[in-house]
Design an enzyme around this catalytic site. Sequence first.
Site, PDB file in Angstrom:
ATOM      1  N   LYS A   1     -12.900  -1.257  -4.830  1.00  0.00           N
ATOM      2  CA  LYS A   1     -13.766  -0.091  -4.692  1.00  0.00           C
ATOM      3  C   LYS A   1     -13.030   1.194  -5.045  1.00  0.00           C
ATOM      4  CE  LYS A   1     -14.750  -1.077  -0.340  1.00  0.00           C
ATOM      5  NZ  LYS A   1     -15.335  -1.001   1.017  1.00  0.00           N
TER       6      LYS A   1
ATOM      7  N   LYS B   1       0.819  -1.209   0.000  1.00  0.00           N
ATOM      8  CA  LYS B   1       0.000   0.000   0.000  1.00  0.00           C
ATOM      9  C   LYS B   1       0.856   1.263   0.000  1.00  0.00           C
ATOM     10  CE  LYS B   1      -4.298  -1.681   2.076  1.00  0.00           C
ATOM     11  NZ  LYS B   1      -5.296  -1.483   3.146  1.00  0.00           N
TER      12      LYS B   1
ATOM     13  N   LYS C   1      -6.910  -7.168  -8.604  1.00  0.00           N
ATOM     14  CA  LYS C   1      -8.105  -7.464  -7.827  1.00  0.00           C
ATOM     15  C   LYS C   1      -9.173  -6.401  -8.064  1.00  0.00           C
ATOM     16  CE  LYS C   1      -9.299  -8.783  -3.067  1.00  0.00           C
ATOM     17  NZ  LYS C   1      -8.765  -8.895  -1.690  1.00  0.00           N
TER      18      LYS C   1
END
Length: 331
Positions: free
Chosen positions: A197, A111, A194
Amino acid sequence: MKRLFSGIQPTGIPQLGNYLGAIRNWVALQRDHECIFCLVDMHAITTWQEPRTLRQQTLAQAAVLLASGIDVERHILFNQSAVSAHARLGWIFNCVARIGWLNRMTQFKDKAGKDREKHSAGLYVYPDLMAADILAYKATVVPVGDDQKQHLELTNDIAQKFNHDYGTEFFPQVDALIPPQGARVMSLRDGSKKMSKSDPSAQSRIEMTDDADAIALKIKRAKSDSEPLPSDEAGLENRPEARNLVTIYATLSGESVGDVLARFGGQGFGPFKTALTEVVVNAVTPIASETERLLKEPGFLCDTLRAGARRANEIAEPIVSEAESLVGFLK
């Protein structure tokens, strides 16, 4: 029944990957577990969230969960920040966990990327708070995907070290519950990534609030390839987009990938996408309609989360208060 804890971030609109990887599994797990479901808004702010949007999305996430079949009469649904035990135990665990343990967490590295020094300290100690989320309830079962297994291992390391340091057997071992097939749904625009959202392109995902027309258009535009579908699973090797679309069909229909390919093998993507659209529409639109109805009743959603927080606090408060006593806090 074993006590189960699971959380989901209330950021963005829940999408098909969230539904197949977590939410649908939560609904099924209600039959055999004492379930505590949490909207982890404290985890959400480890990256910047606009406050008004976070509040709106917390209610939207609650609506999707209720529309999907979460039973708040038998189980608990609440937002994390409403129960102070999470933050209090999270700080204790910050002091139990070792820097070396956190340095090994691959999700932070993924991240943060190359700019990790610019990210919040909260993102770095995210796994300690996750451990607190679970152990504040002495939950012994947690459904996790591949990307969270390492964090659950850290949860057990923290529990063991706490028990060792304070000469107790206070916190239990936590077992991972690996979801069934379909837990990892990929982007409709790139089968190697993946479904998310947070992807800038809404065309990359099926949102759980999409209507039939939006779903049909997204599947029609979904990336595929020029080859016909194979007749067996081995033929999906090195074809990530084809594998993703077939997996979505199989997971929603309850069939195996092999059965789907036996039926559609040799055909082009046109007929298959038409069939896939029907399966996705049948699964998503009833949830979308009920979500839309619930979002018109924000007072009901707030009351539901507050009631869940009261019940969660009744379980967590005595556990965390005892943990605070064990470490020497003056009560």
